[in-house]
Write an enzyme that holds these catalytic residues in place. Structure first.
Site, PDB file in Angstrom:
ATOM      1  N   ASP A 129      -3.081  -0.203  -0.026  1.00 25.87           N
ATOM      2  CA  ASP A 129      -4.004   0.375  -0.935  1.00 25.87           C
ATOM      3  C   ASP A 129      -5.443  -0.281  -0.784  1.00 25.87           C
ATOM      4  O   ASP A 129      -6.291   0.069  -1.686  1.00 25.87           O
ATOM      5  CB  ASP A 129      -3.387   0.230  -2.313  1.00 25.87           C
ATOM      6  CG  ASP A 129      -3.271  -1.295  -2.609  1.00 25.87           C
ATOM      7  OD1 ASP A 129      -3.345  -2.113  -2.050  1.00 25.87           O
ATOM      8  OD2 ASP A 129      -2.629  -1.536  -3.904  1.00 25.87           O
ATOM      9  N   SER A 130      -5.538  -1.108   0.125  1.00 22.47           N
ATOM     10  CA  SER A 130      -6.822  -1.462   0.567  1.00 22.47           C
ATOM     11  C   SER A 130      -7.838  -0.393   0.920  1.00 22.47           C
ATOM     12  O   SER A 130      -8.978  -0.350   1.190  1.00 22.47           O
ATOM     13  CB  SER A 130      -6.929  -2.556   1.666  1.00 22.47           C
ATOM     14  OG  SER A 130      -6.003  -1.991   2.617  1.00 22.47           O
TER      15      SER A 130
ATOM     16  N   ASP B 267       1.891   1.507   0.710  1.00 25.02           N
ATOM     17  CA  ASP B 267       1.797   0.840  -0.629  1.00 25.02           C
ATOM     18  C   ASP B 267       1.990   1.583  -2.036  1.00 25.02           C
ATOM     19  O   ASP B 267       1.511   2.779  -1.806  1.00 25.02           O
ATOM     20  CB  ASP B 267       0.334  -0.074  -0.656  1.00 25.02           C
ATOM     21  CG  ASP B 267       0.157  -1.417  -0.437  1.00 25.02           C
ATOM     22  OD1 ASP B 267       1.202  -2.087  -0.315  1.00 25.02           O
ATOM     23  OD2 ASP B 267      -0.941  -1.681   0.112  1.00 25.02           O
TER      24      ASP B 267
ATOM     25  N   LYS C  84       5.866  -0.809  -0.059  1.00 27.41           N
ATOM     26  CA  LYS C  84       5.629  -2.002  -0.173  1.00 27.41           C
ATOM     27  C   LYS C  84       5.012  -2.309  -1.970  1.00 27.41           C
ATOM     28  O   LYS C  84       4.391  -1.327  -2.073  1.00 27.41           O
ATOM     29  CB  LYS C  84       4.295  -2.820   0.529  1.00 27.41           C
ATOM     30  CG  LYS C  84       4.015  -4.304   0.296  1.00 27.41           C
ATOM     31  CD  LYS C  84       2.937  -4.830   1.560  1.00 27.41           C
ATOM     32  CE  LYS C  84       1.724  -4.475   1.486  1.00 27.41           C
ATOM     33  NZ  LYS C  84       1.101  -4.883   0.332  1.00 27.41           N
TER      34      LYS C  84
ATOM     35  N   GLU D  65       3.691  -5.058  -4.850  1.00 28.23           N
ATOM     36  CA  GLU D  65       3.375  -6.347  -5.226  1.00 28.23           C
ATOM     37  C   GLU D  65       3.991  -6.872  -6.341  1.00 28.23           C
ATOM     38  O   GLU D  65       4.472  -6.220  -7.333  1.00 28.23           O
ATOM     39  CB  GLU D  65       1.704  -6.294  -5.783  1.00 28.23           C
ATOM     40  CG  GLU D  65       0.819  -5.924  -4.633  1.00 28.23           C
ATOM     41  CD  GLU D  65      -0.494  -6.012  -5.004  1.00 28.23           C
ATOM     42  OE1 GLU D  65      -1.020  -6.311  -6.203  1.00 28.23           O
ATOM     43  OE2 GLU D  65      -1.565  -5.553  -4.132  1.00 28.23           O
TER      44      GLU D  65
ATOM     45  N   GLU E 219       0.223 -13.142   0.741  1.00 26.63           N
ATOM     46  CA  GLU E 219      -1.137 -13.304   0.793  1.00 26.63           C
ATOM     47  C   GLU E 219      -1.849 -14.336   0.236  1.00 26.63           C
ATOM     48  O   GLU E 219      -1.593 -14.874  -1.076  1.00 26.63           O
ATOM     49  CB  GLU E 219      -1.746 -11.968   0.072  1.00 26.63           C
ATOM     50  CG  GLU E 219      -3.451 -11.732   0.018  1.00 26.63           C
ATOM     51  CD  GLU E 219      -3.954 -10.339  -0.265  1.00 26.63           C
ATOM     52  OE1 GLU E 219      -2.999  -9.451  -0.295  1.00 26.63           O
ATOM     53  OE2 GLU E 219      -4.808 -10.455   0.013  1.00 26.63           O
TER      54      GLU E 219
END
Ligand code: KIV
Length: 399
Positions: free
Chosen positions: A81-82, A120, A148, A150, A217
């Site tokens: 999602d960057s 993401d 993925k 978070e 991270e």
């Protein structure tokens, strides 16, 4: 799709006769075709870690980058999602939606045929286990092999639900970019014993919930090392030191494609933004100074046999050639013919790369695109000849 159907789909996962029903199969894959089910993925990555393997993961958001990464041998392509920051121009990842992710995931899937594709789950998409499963399904339907998300302890239920539905999950702990506004910046995690303890608990929760790998991270190096040695699943670090089982970077940071900001932990290995600027500035100058002539056409003024600077990366523009030709006096037909023949010669002689590319495109695994490019290439060649009023027949010129 209701949750029972999703669960059933998860159970069918390894048995499906239809390859498109199985998230993990893809026509040309080699490394990932071994996976039959979510637990297969889990076991495989644990085994590979146990065997001492290191894992390389990079982000991609579109077809060409995915294809380049895949052809270069990365293990994982992450549709991160960057995307929001390095492609869509947002200040952080908090504006990214599932729709954005699905759209870009599809493009990546078309480009990466071998690597394991992880997508993401963006902010707000995993607020409950049911929502998490639904959105994970959407990404898998777009072609991702895993997702993925978070969060550690706080996302135990969501990870477990997605795994239960048969979808491989990669965890993500440490600095969580989706929380950047809440936390007021990108801060290193694990500096205090309490933080280190929390990270450890998060890592254990992710593994217990059934994830097959874990991104860490901005985790302090010692803490990342300890977690890596304790976990059975591979850890993939970003800004967390060299002791993780693998490394991940935003590809723009690796190749210098987002020159306005590079995180401290990333060492660019190329200067793509600089190359683009240089090429564009050359084009702008050529266009303005030469009054619309491309560089190739400038080379026509050189005597036959002269060795012009190589400019194979830019195809001559038929429109500018036409413009140049129409600026000749009306009675200059022979001159036009000579000019076109010379142009053709110079294109053939100096643009070997584009010829090679067109040959490569003929063999393109994307039939539509390959044939389209080939056609364009031909029409460029013959179009130029037509523009000199048929003074040279295309066949005679070998088109
Ligand atoms: O979105 C992303 O690119 C990521 C990586 C930085 C791990 O999550």
């Amino acid at each position: 799709m209701n949750s029972t159907a999703i669960r059933n789909r998860g159970i069918e996962f390894g048995e499906s006769k239809n390859r498109t029903e199985n998230f993990l199969s893809a026509p040309q894959d080699s490394r990932r075709s071994a996976f039959k089910s979510c637990s297969d993925v889990n076991l495989s990555f644990r085994d590979r870690k146990a065997g001492g393997e290191k894992f390389a993961m990079l982000t991609a958001y579109d077809y060409p980058m995915a294809r380049l990464l895949d052809e270069s041998g990365v293990d994982f392509v992450l549709v991160g999602d960057s995307l929001g920051m390095v492609v869509l121009g947002y200040p952080d990842t908090t504006s990214v939606t599932v729709e954005h992710m699905v759209h870009h995931c599809r493009a990546v899937v078309r480009g990466a045929k071998t690597a394991f594709i992880v997508a993401d789950l963006p902010i707000g998409s995993v607020n409950t286990p049911t929502l998490a499963v639904q959105n994970a399904m959407r990404l898998c339907e777009a072609g991702a092999h895993g997702v993925k998300l978070e969060g550690g302890v706080s996302r135990y239920r969501e990870i477990a639900a997605i795994v239960e539905a048969g979808i491989p999950v990669m965890g993500h702990i440490g600095m969580l970019p989706q929380r950047v506004l809440v936390e007021g910046g990108y801060k290193i995690k694990g500096k205090t014993p309490t933080e280190a303890q929390q990270l450890y608990a998060d890592a254990v929760a992710v593994e217990k919930a059934g994830a097959f790998a874990l991104v860490m991270e901005l985790v302090r190096q010692e803490v990342a090392r300890k977690i890596t040695t304790t976990m059975a699943i591979p850890t993939i670090g970003i800004g967390s030191g060299p002791d993780c089982d693998g490394q991940v970077l935003v590809v723009h940071d690796l190749v210098g494609l987002f020159p306005w900001f590079t995180p401290k932990f990333a060492t660019p290995r190329a200067q793509v933004a600089g190359s683009i600027r240089e090429a564009v500035q050359t084009f702008v100058q050529d266009t303005k100074i030469a009054g619309g002539l491309t560089t190739e056409q400038n080379t026509l003024t050189q005597p036959p046999g002269a060795n012009p600077k190589p400019v194979s990366s830019s195809e001559p523009n038929p429109a500018t050639l036409q413009k140049a030709q129409s600026s000749l006096p009306a009675d200059a037909a022979p001159a036009r013919a000579a000019s076109a023949a010379s142009f053709l010669q110079s294109t053939r002689t100096y643009s070997t790369k584009s010829h090679d590319q067109s040959l490569a495109l003929e063999k393109s695994p994307m039939p539509g695109r390959g044939s389209l490019e080939r056609k364009n290439n031909q029409s460029l060649c013959c179009g130029n000849l037509n523009s000199v009023q048929g003074q040279i027949e295309p066949e005679a010129a070998g088109c």
